[in-house]
Motif scaffolding. Structure first.
Motif, PDB file in Angstrom:
ATOM      1  N   ARG A 134       0.820  -1.216   0.000  1.00 39.25           N
ATOM      2  CA  ARG A 134       0.000   0.000   0.000  1.00 39.25           C
ATOM      3  C   ARG A 134       0.852   1.264   0.000  1.00 39.25           C
ATOM      4  O   ARG A 134       0.309   2.363   0.107  1.00 39.25           O
ATOM      5  N   ILE A 135       2.169   1.119  -0.109  1.00 38.24           N
ATOM      6  CA  ILE A 135       3.041   2.300  -0.197  1.00 38.24           C
ATOM      7  C   ILE A 135       3.205   2.634  -1.677  1.00 38.24           C
ATOM      8  O   ILE A 135       3.836   1.874  -2.415  1.00 38.24           O
ATOM      9  N   PRO A 136       2.646   3.737  -2.154  1.00 36.14           N
ATOM     10  CA  PRO A 136       2.772   4.055  -3.586  1.00 36.14           C
ATOM     11  C   PRO A 136       4.226   4.321  -3.975  1.00 36.14           C
ATOM     12  O   PRO A 136       5.055   4.679  -3.132  1.00 36.14           O
ATOM     13  N   ASP A 137       4.507   4.151  -5.244  1.00 37.03           N
ATOM     14  CA  ASP A 137       5.885   4.285  -5.721  1.00 37.03           C
ATOM     15  C   ASP A 137       6.475   5.652  -5.394  1.00 37.03           C
ATOM     16  O   ASP A 137       7.647   5.769  -5.028  1.00 37.03           O
ATOM     17  N   TRP A 138       5.668   6.718  -5.543  1.00 40.70           N
ATOM     18  CA  TRP A 138       6.210   8.052  -5.281  1.00 40.70           C
ATOM     19  C   TRP A 138       6.624   8.199  -3.819  1.00 40.70           C
ATOM     20  O   TRP A 138       7.644   8.841  -3.507  1.00 40.70           O
ATOM     21  N   LEU A 139       5.846   7.594  -2.893  1.00 41.56           N
ATOM     22  CA  LEU A 139       6.165   7.691  -1.470  1.00 41.56           C
ATOM     23  C   LEU A 139       7.400   6.860  -1.133  1.00 41.56           C
ATOM     24  O   LEU A 139       8.240   7.259  -0.324  1.00 41.56           O
ATOM     25  N   ARG A 140       7.535   5.698  -1.755  1.00 40.28           N
ATOM     26  CA  ARG A 140       8.744   4.891  -1.572  1.00 40.28           C
ATOM     27  C   ARG A 140       9.968   5.703  -1.984  1.00 40.28           C
ATOM     28  O   ARG A 140      10.986   5.727  -1.276  1.00 40.28           O
ATOM     29  N   HIS A 141       9.858   6.347  -3.132  1.00 34.45           N
ATOM     30  CA  HIS A 141      10.976   7.144  -3.634  1.00 34.45           C
ATOM     31  C   HIS A 141      11.276   8.303  -2.697  1.00 34.45           C
ATOM     32  O   HIS A 141      12.450   8.560  -2.357  1.00 34.45           O
ATOM     33  N   ARG A 142      10.249   9.009  -2.258  1.00 38.17           N
ATOM     34  CA  ARG A 142      10.434  10.164  -1.372  1.00 38.17           C
ATOM     35  C   ARG A 142      11.057   9.768  -0.034  1.00 38.17           C
ATOM     36  O   ARG A 142      11.805  10.526   0.568  1.00 38.17           O
ATOM     37  N   ALA A 143      10.722   8.557   0.441  1.00 41.12           N
ATOM     38  CA  ALA A 143      11.232   8.084   1.728  1.00 41.12           C
ATOM     39  C   ALA A 143      12.569   7.367   1.610  1.00 41.12           C
ATOM     40  O   ALA A 143      13.115   6.894   2.608  1.00 41.12           O
ATOM     41  N   GLY A 144      13.098   7.275   0.382  1.00 37.27           N
ATOM     42  CA  GLY A 144      14.379   6.627   0.191  1.00 37.27           C
ATOM     43  C   GLY A 144      14.320   5.112   0.221  1.00 37.27           C
ATOM     44  O   GLY A 144      15.347   4.452   0.442  1.00 37.27           O
ATOM     45  N   LEU A 145      13.126   4.549  -0.009  1.00 41.07           N
ATOM     46  CA  LEU A 145      12.981   3.099  -0.033  1.00 41.07           C
ATOM     47  C   LEU A 145      13.243   2.573  -1.442  1.00 41.07           C
ATOM     48  O   LEU A 145      12.987   3.275  -2.424  1.00 41.07           O
ATOM     49  N   PRO A 146      13.729   1.335  -1.567  1.00 36.21           N
ATOM     50  CA  PRO A 146      13.918   0.767  -2.915  1.00 36.21           C
ATOM     51  C   PRO A 146      12.575   0.507  -3.572  1.00 36.21           C
ATOM     52  O   PRO A 146      11.568   0.319  -2.877  1.00 36.21           O
ATOM     53  N   PRO A 147      12.508   0.521  -4.893  1.00 34.78           N
ATOM     54  CA  PRO A 147      11.238   0.227  -5.578  1.00 34.78           C
ATOM     55  C   PRO A 147      10.727  -1.151  -5.191  1.00 34.78           C
ATOM     56  O   PRO A 147      11.509  -2.079  -4.988  1.00 34.78           O
ATOM     57  N   ARG A 148       9.412  -1.274  -5.059  1.00 42.94           N
ATOM     58  CA  ARG A 148       8.816  -2.570  -4.764  1.00 42.94           C
ATOM     59  C   ARG A 148       8.750  -3.375  -6.055  1.00 42.94           C
ATOM     60  O   ARG A 148       8.257  -2.899  -7.071  1.00 42.94           O
ATOM     61  N   VAL A 149       9.243  -4.582  -5.992  1.00 43.55           N
ATOM     62  CA  VAL A 149       9.288  -5.426  -7.174  1.00 43.55           C
ATOM     63  C   VAL A 149       8.129  -6.408  -7.118  1.00 43.55           C
ATOM     64  O   VAL A 149       7.987  -7.167  -6.162  1.00 43.55           O
ATOM     65  N   GLU A 150       7.276  -6.359  -8.123  1.00 45.38           N
ATOM     66  CA  GLU A 150       6.167  -7.290  -8.221  1.00 45.38           C
ATOM     67  C   GLU A 150       6.524  -8.369  -9.242  1.00 45.38           C
ATOM     68  O   GLU A 150       6.806  -8.068 -10.399  1.00 45.38           O
ATOM     69  N   THR A 151       6.542  -9.589  -8.797  1.00 44.24           N
ATOM     70  CA  THR A 151       6.857 -10.677  -9.717  1.00 44.24           C
ATOM     71  C   THR A 151       5.619 -11.053 -10.516  1.00 44.24           C
ATOM     72  O   THR A 151       4.502 -11.013 -10.018  1.00 44.24           O
TER      73      THR A 151
END
Length: 275
Positions: A134-151
């Motif tokens: 539930r963490i959108p990509d933009w928020l992951r980026h803003r928080a310095g988290l790596p992109p979530r990888v969906e297999t």
């Protein structure tokens, strides 16, 4: 920051919303007709805009009372849910004498006056945690988290979005991490080397440059993903990043397009057309 309190019930939320409305009133003259408040927050970073319109219909900005700011904060904390976090922005509209409506946004990035620093978004996720998906990509980026990888399960095809959504005026909205400029040419080359499974003769209008009609109307697949010709076009012309999961997929293949058999191409065409 402290941990969120016990979630507010629906009735308690409504009571708090009415308190917010009453707390606004001292900021306005007696002849107010309409009110609009916008609250935006990420961690300790808070922005509040408050304006009213009188009989002449002209909007005038006023300084929000501290009670309004604090009550919005209580509401945001009380609406936190373990899986989805809480909302990041709210628009509260009040019409004389007492009718009000509130719109909450939890997944789209607010239109900041001054964007918060990285620590603000990190505080947001620590204080109001949400499930990773539930963490959108933009928020992951803003928080310095790596992109979530969906297999993508073997044999299944996933279709890439050209952009994330549209705003109220119908314009495309994109909230994605930027592509490393050093990778842009290799990504474009991969996207344009995959086999075409569906194509039209004419070109489409560029949604980021409406005067141009140069967007290819085609679809390609590499056997795992399907994407429109607009994905590579907008990346090359405007630097618009593809979906992070697609970028990760392409990098994991070392930018080498594999052979795509005829049955997979047919299945991709069927998914695109809904056949």
């Amino acid at each position: 920051m402290s941990q969120p309190p016990t979630p507010l019930s629906e009735q308690e939320q409504q009571q708090l919303l009415r308190r917010i409305g009453r707390a606004m009133l001292p900021a306005f003259p007696p002849e107010w007709q309409r009110v609009r408040a916008e609250y935006r927050a990420a961690g300790r970073h808070i922005e509040v805009d408050l304006a009213f319109a009188g009989p002449d219909g002209q909007w005038r900005q006023v300084r929000p009372p501290m009670d309004v700011v604090q009550l919005f904060g209580q509401l945001r904390a009380g609406m936190h849910a373990a899986d989805r976090g809480t909302w990041l922005s709210a628009v509260y509209e009040l019409e004389a004498p007492a009718a009000f409506a509130v719109d909450f946004t939890a997944d789209e990035e607010p239109r900041w006056r001054n964007p918060p620093p990285v620590i603000g978004f990190q505080d947001e996720l620590r204080t109001f945690p949400r499930a990773d998906e539930r963490i959108p990509d933009w928020l992951r980026h803003r928080a310095g988290l790596p992109p979530r990888v969906e297999t993508v399960p073997p044999g299944e095809l996933r279709t890439a979005l050209v952009y994330d959504s549209r705003d109220e005026a119908g314009r495309p909205v994109v909230n994605r991490p930027p592509v490393d400029p050093r990778l842009r040419e290799a990504l474009v080359a991969y996207l344009e080397a995959a086999p075409v499974v569906l194509a039209a003769r004419n070109l489409d209008v560029d949604e980021f440059a409406p005067g141009d009609q140069d967007v290819p109307l085609n679809f390609r697949t590499d056997g795992t993903w399907i994407w429109a010709g607009a994905v590579s076009h907008y990346l090359r012309k405007h630097g618009l990043p593809p979906e992070p999961a697609l970028v990760h997929h392409i990098r994991s293949r070392e930018f080498q397009v594999a052979e795509v058999d005829e049955a997979t191409r047919d299945r991709a065409a069927a998914l695109i057309t809904g056949a």
